[in-house]
Design a protein around this motif. Structure first.
Motif, PDB file in Angstrom:
ATOM      1  N   ILE A 117       0.834  -1.205   0.000  1.00 26.51           N
ATOM      2  CA  ILE A 117       0.000   0.000   0.000  1.00 26.51           C
ATOM      3  C   ILE A 117       0.866   1.250   0.000  1.00 26.51           C
ATOM      4  O   ILE A 117       0.632   2.184  -0.774  1.00 26.51           O
ATOM      5  CB  ILE A 117      -0.953  -0.006   1.214  1.00 26.51           C
ATOM      6  N   THR A 118       1.878   1.274   0.854  1.00 24.93           N
ATOM      7  CA  THR A 118       2.765   2.435   0.926  1.00 24.93           C
ATOM      8  C   THR A 118       3.490   2.658  -0.393  1.00 24.93           C
ATOM      9  O   THR A 118       3.589   3.791  -0.876  1.00 24.93           O
ATOM     10  CB  THR A 118       3.792   2.257   2.059  1.00 24.93           C
ATOM     11  N   GLN A 119       3.996   1.591  -0.984  1.00 26.48           N
ATOM     12  CA  GLN A 119       4.716   1.702  -2.252  1.00 26.48           C
ATOM     13  C   GLN A 119       3.815   2.251  -3.354  1.00 26.48           C
ATOM     14  O   GLN A 119       4.208   3.141  -4.118  1.00 26.48           O
ATOM     15  CB  GLN A 119       5.287   0.348  -2.659  1.00 26.48           C
ATOM     16  N   GLN A 120       2.590   1.713  -3.439  1.00 29.39           N
ATOM     17  CA  GLN A 120       1.660   2.172  -4.473  1.00 29.39           C
ATOM     18  C   GLN A 120       1.271   3.627  -4.252  1.00 29.39           C
ATOM     19  O   GLN A 120       1.203   4.424  -5.204  1.00 29.39           O
ATOM     20  CB  GLN A 120       0.408   1.281  -4.498  1.00 29.39           C
ATOM     21  N   ALA A 121       1.005   3.992  -3.001  1.00 28.83           N
ATOM     22  CA  ALA A 121       0.627   5.375  -2.697  1.00 28.83           C
ATOM     23  C   ALA A 121       1.769   6.336  -3.021  1.00 28.83           C
ATOM     24  O   ALA A 121       1.540   7.426  -3.568  1.00 28.83           O
ATOM     25  CB  ALA A 121       0.225   5.499  -1.228  1.00 28.83           C
ATOM     26  N   MET A 122       2.998   5.946  -2.712  1.00 26.84           N
ATOM     27  CA  MET A 122       4.142   6.810  -3.008  1.00 26.84           C
ATOM     28  C   MET A 122       4.327   6.981  -4.512  1.00 26.84           C
ATOM     29  O   MET A 122       4.661   8.079  -4.983  1.00 26.84           O
ATOM     30  CB  MET A 122       5.414   6.246  -2.375  1.00 26.84           C
ATOM     31  N   ARG A 123       4.108   5.928  -5.289  1.00 25.26           N
ATOM     32  CA  ARG A 123       4.213   6.050  -6.743  1.00 25.26           C
ATOM     33  C   ARG A 123       3.166   7.021  -7.277  1.00 25.26           C
ATOM     34  O   ARG A 123       3.458   7.855  -8.144  1.00 25.26           O
ATOM     35  CB  ARG A 123       4.056   4.675  -7.409  1.00 25.26           C
ATOM     36  N   GLU A 124       1.940   6.913  -6.768  1.00 30.37           N
ATOM     37  CA  GLU A 124       0.871   7.813  -7.208  1.00 30.37           C
ATOM     38  C   GLU A 124       1.203   9.259  -6.836  1.00 30.37           C
ATOM     39  O   GLU A 124       1.019  10.176  -7.638  1.00 30.37           O
ATOM     40  CB  GLU A 124      -0.457   7.385  -6.571  1.00 30.37           C
ATOM     41  N   PHE A 125       1.698   9.448  -5.629  1.00 27.22           N
ATOM     42  CA  PHE A 125       2.067  10.780  -5.152  1.00 27.22           C
ATOM     43  C   PHE A 125       3.177  11.380  -6.007  1.00 27.22           C
ATOM     44  O   PHE A 125       3.080  12.519  -6.474  1.00 27.22           O
ATOM     45  CB  PHE A 125       2.508  10.687  -3.688  1.00 27.22           C
TER      46      PHE A 125
END
Length: 328
Positions: A55-63
């Motif tokens: 979740i953190t990795q995906q959110a950081m990519r989106e950000f």
């Protein structure tokens, strides 16, 4: 109170648009995850069957992609990479709920309803970052003491501002209490506060006004069906005085079509930030209407909006502060 001001320097009150900011604060989602505290009244949140690190990795990519695309479009982005504390802040990616700024150089902080979101409020650190980035804070003011009375006002999450007409639109809820709302309007000198009730199919109010409406310089998006009829007509009439009103359905609101934000670029043109899910949910005629008010910038933030229950507009803390004159 003046903060770190060299009185020999004069801020450059540059003439950017009254309604739209040309600079935003964004906070990286390095502690992002499902927030059980906010889920009590945020029906837009959902839990995904993913490991926390995924979740953190995906959110950081989106950000990171959103930051890069905004900068490419000509919007100044200040990333506020705060230090970790002893308690996690899973919703820190939504900074527009705890601070706001005004063109006269004032930095405001607000009372947050959930305890773990109150940990996000770091005014001194953010002010230092704003100054470092060339934005001048002349004074600060706070409504945080309302928390002691269990009164909450979650900044531009619950207040949708029509700066051109000095009007605040606000859906009342436990995160938007009338007394704090009127106090803030008084402090910034806005004479019109249009507050109203909302009701979702569950019977609960919309948790934040900015998921059901947005106001640009010459347009407004609103999900009017969640407003009781006796108040709905008044709200629509007020918006329609000088704006093209784009009414969205409940289904479109659930895809965050109301959670959009018009911004100004460095060359003075307008862009409208929104999520990819919102972009795809707008009808072709609505897309044409919005496109007449600025270039549409859709961002894929599907992880953030699914788990966090907020979307692109929630991720953008507008900066209306003046820029300091720089020596050549």
């Amino acid at each position: 109170m003046l903060l770190g001001t060299n009185l020999l320097e004069t801020p450059d009150l540059e003439l950017f648009g009254v309604q739209n900011a040309n600079c935003v604060v964004m906070v990286p989602p390095k502690e992002f995850g499902f927030n059980a505290e906010t889920a009590v009244d945020n029906e837009f949140q959902s839990q995904l069957d993913l490991a926390p690190e995924v979740i953190t990795q995906q959110a950081m990519r989106e950000f990171d992609a959103m930051v890069a695309q905004l900068r490419k479009a000509g919007v100044q982005v200040i990333t506020f990479d705060y230090p970790l504390g002893d308690r996690s802040t899973p919703d820190a990616v939504f900074p527009n709920n705890w601070f706001s700024t005004t063109r006269d150089g004032t930095f405001y902080t607000f009372p947050m309803a959930c305890q773990n979101r109150q940990k996000e409020v770091k005014p001194q650190s953010l002010i230092a970052e704003l100054e470092k980035s060339g934005r001048h804070v002349l004074r600060s003011d706070s409504l945080v003491d309302f928390v002691d009375q269990d009164i909450f006002l979650e900044s531009t999450g619950v207040m949708v501002m029509d700066h051109c007409n000095e009007t605040i639109y606000a859906a009342l809820s436990q995160r938007c209490e009338r007394s704090a709302l009127e106090e803030f309007a008084s402090r910034i000198g806005y004479s019109r506060v249009i507050s109203f009730q909302t009701s979702l199919p569950s019977g609960q109010p919309v948790y934040h006004t900015n998921v059901m409406m947005a106001v640009g310089d010459n347009f407004a998006v609103i999900c009017s069906e969640v407003i009781p009829e006796y108040e709905r007509r008044f709200v629509i009439k007020s918006l329609a005085k000088d704006k093209q009103v784009i009414d969205i359905t409940l289904e479109q609101m659930n895809q965050f079509c109301g959670n959009i934000l018009q911004l100004e670029t460095i060359n003075g043109s307008s862009v409208i930030a929104m999520s990819q899910s919102a972009f795809e949910a707008f009808s072709p005629s609505q897309i044409a209407q919005l496109s007449s008010h600025g270039k549409l910038l859709p961002f894929d933030v599907s992880t953030i909006e699914s788990i966090g229950g907020g979307s692109v507009r929630c991720m953008l803390g507008e900066v209306f502060l003046p820029s300091r004159k720089r020596s050549l």
